[in-house]
Design a protein around this motif. Structure first.
Motif, PDB file in Angstrom:
ATOM      1  N   GLN A  99       0.260   6.703 -13.415  1.00  0.00           N
ATOM      2  CA  GLN A  99       0.822   6.380 -12.112  1.00  0.00           C
ATOM      3  C   GLN A  99       1.793   5.222 -12.222  1.00  0.00           C
ATOM      4  O   GLN A  99       1.664   4.372 -13.102  1.00  0.00           O
ATOM      5  CB  GLN A  99      -0.293   6.009 -11.127  1.00  0.00           C
ATOM      6  N   LYS A 100       2.740   5.211 -11.310  1.00  0.00           N
ATOM      7  CA  LYS A 100       3.662   4.087 -11.163  1.00  0.00           C
ATOM      8  C   LYS A 100       3.682   3.724  -9.699  1.00  0.00           C
ATOM      9  O   LYS A 100       3.388   4.546  -8.835  1.00  0.00           O
ATOM     10  CB  LYS A 100       5.061   4.448 -11.656  1.00  0.00           C
ATOM     11  N   GLY A 101       4.034   2.487  -9.443  1.00  0.00           N
ATOM     12  CA  GLY A 101       4.075   2.072  -8.055  1.00  0.00           C
ATOM     13  C   GLY A 101       4.603   0.676  -7.887  1.00  0.00           C
ATOM     14  O   GLY A 101       5.278   0.133  -8.769  1.00  0.00           O
ATOM     15  N   THR A 102       4.257   0.099  -6.743  1.00  0.00           N
ATOM     16  CA  THR A 102       4.705  -1.241  -6.393  1.00  0.00           C
ATOM     17  C   THR A 102       3.541  -2.017  -5.799  1.00  0.00           C
ATOM     18  O   THR A 102       2.559  -1.439  -5.348  1.00  0.00           O
ATOM     19  CB  THR A 102       5.845  -1.194  -5.354  1.00  0.00           C
ATOM     20  N   TYR A 103       3.698  -3.343  -5.800  1.00  0.00           N
ATOM     21  CA  TYR A 103       2.723  -4.190  -5.126  1.00  0.00           C
ATOM     22  C   TYR A 103       3.456  -5.279  -4.359  1.00  0.00           C
ATOM     23  O   TYR A 103       4.565  -5.675  -4.716  1.00  0.00           O
ATOM     24  CB  TYR A 103       1.705  -4.790  -6.097  1.00  0.00           C
ATOM     25  N   SER A 104       2.834  -5.715  -3.290  1.00  0.00           N
ATOM     26  CA  SER A 104       3.363  -6.807  -2.478  1.00  0.00           C
ATOM     27  C   SER A 104       2.374  -7.956  -2.544  1.00  0.00           C
ATOM     28  O   SER A 104       1.221  -7.816  -2.113  1.00  0.00           O
ATOM     29  CB  SER A 104       3.547  -6.364  -1.028  1.00  0.00           C
ATOM     30  N   THR A 105       2.808  -9.083  -3.073  1.00  0.00           N
ATOM     31  CA  THR A 105       1.952 -10.262  -3.172  1.00  0.00           C
ATOM     32  C   THR A 105       1.611 -10.787  -1.779  1.00  0.00           C
ATOM     33  O   THR A 105       0.474 -11.148  -1.507  1.00  0.00           O
ATOM     34  CB  THR A 105       2.658 -11.359  -3.990  1.00  0.00           C
ATOM     35  N   GLU A 106       2.589 -10.809  -0.888  1.00  0.00           N
ATOM     36  CA  GLU A 106       2.374 -11.348   0.450  1.00  0.00           C
ATOM     37  C   GLU A 106       1.413 -10.488   1.262  1.00  0.00           C
ATOM     38  O   GLU A 106       0.507 -10.984   1.906  1.00  0.00           O
ATOM     39  CB  GLU A 106       3.702 -11.471   1.212  1.00  0.00           C
ATOM     40  N   GLN A 107       1.623  -9.190   1.250  1.00  0.00           N
ATOM     41  CA  GLN A 107       0.806  -8.275   2.042  1.00  0.00           C
ATOM     42  C   GLN A 107      -0.458  -7.828   1.318  1.00  0.00           C
ATOM     43  O   GLN A 107      -1.337  -7.233   1.922  1.00  0.00           O
ATOM     44  CB  GLN A 107       1.625  -7.046   2.450  1.00  0.00           C
ATOM     45  N   LYS A 108      -0.548  -8.101   0.024  1.00  0.00           N
ATOM     46  CA  LYS A 108      -1.673  -7.654  -0.811  1.00  0.00           C
ATOM     47  C   LYS A 108      -1.890  -6.150  -0.657  1.00  0.00           C
ATOM     48  O   LYS A 108      -2.973  -5.684  -0.315  1.00  0.00           O
ATOM     49  CB  LYS A 108      -2.929  -8.455  -0.501  1.00  0.00           C
ATOM     50  N   VAL A 109      -0.807  -5.418  -0.914  1.00  0.00           N
ATOM     51  CA  VAL A 109      -0.819  -3.955  -0.858  1.00  0.00           C
ATOM     52  C   VAL A 109      -0.311  -3.423  -2.191  1.00  0.00           C
ATOM     53  O   VAL A 109       0.692  -3.913  -2.725  1.00  0.00           O
ATOM     54  CB  VAL A 109       0.068  -3.423   0.294  1.00  0.00           C
TER      55      VAL A 109
END
Length: 161
Positions: A99-109
């Protein structure tokens, strides 16, 4: 512990997701158009070797009440400093996900989408979304097969132990 010994260093790429590190436990629900709905208990464990840009991941589920094992998987999460992430997961059923994806440090998603699903005669795509909600780690999993478009499959809420 030696008072002069330095604490382990979290790799900079892992630091943004360090809130995941540790053991999480809770309950989830599953279903799919081809199966009956079900509930389960679950434990996730995220580990980190000092100075390495990778998070180890293990997961296991069991039936509520009886405690009978249901599913297990393990793998590695490789977050990058640019907010992208690569994940490999091997399931107890023999299925493998890249899998590949993204993460948001601020939103913790964390959003993940399969690049490849291996050793699966029917599963064509898997998407996973992890998010922190008031200290609870929640996730949703969607799945597509060769005959069914992307549909909700699993969801759970877990508390850190």
């Amino acid at each position: 512990m030696d008072a002069n010994k330095e604490p382990p260093v979290v790799h900079p790429a892992v630091a943004a997701l360090s809130f995941l590190l540790g053991t999480w436990r809770g309950q989830g629900e599953g279903g799919y158009p081809t199966i009956n709905s079900f509930s389960y208990a679950e434990e996730l464990h995220f580990s980190h070797s000092p100075n390495k840009p990778v998070i180890g991941y293990t997961q296991k589920t069991w039936k509520l009440g009886s405690g009978e094992p249901m599913h297990a998987e393990s793998g590695y999460w490789r977050p990058k400093l640019d907010g992208t992430i690569e994940v490999v997961i091997a399931q107890s059923t023999g299925l493998v996900e890249v899998q590949k994806g993204t993460y948001s440090t601020e939103q913790k998603v964390i959003q993940l989408q399969s690049e490849m699903v291996g050793n699966a005669s029917k599963v064509k795509e898997i998407r996973r979304c992890f998010r922190m909600v008031d200290g609870t780690l929640c996730y949703d999993v969607e799945m597509a097969t060769n005959t069914i478009t992307l549909q909700p499959h699993l969801k759970a809420a877990l508390k850190k132990l």
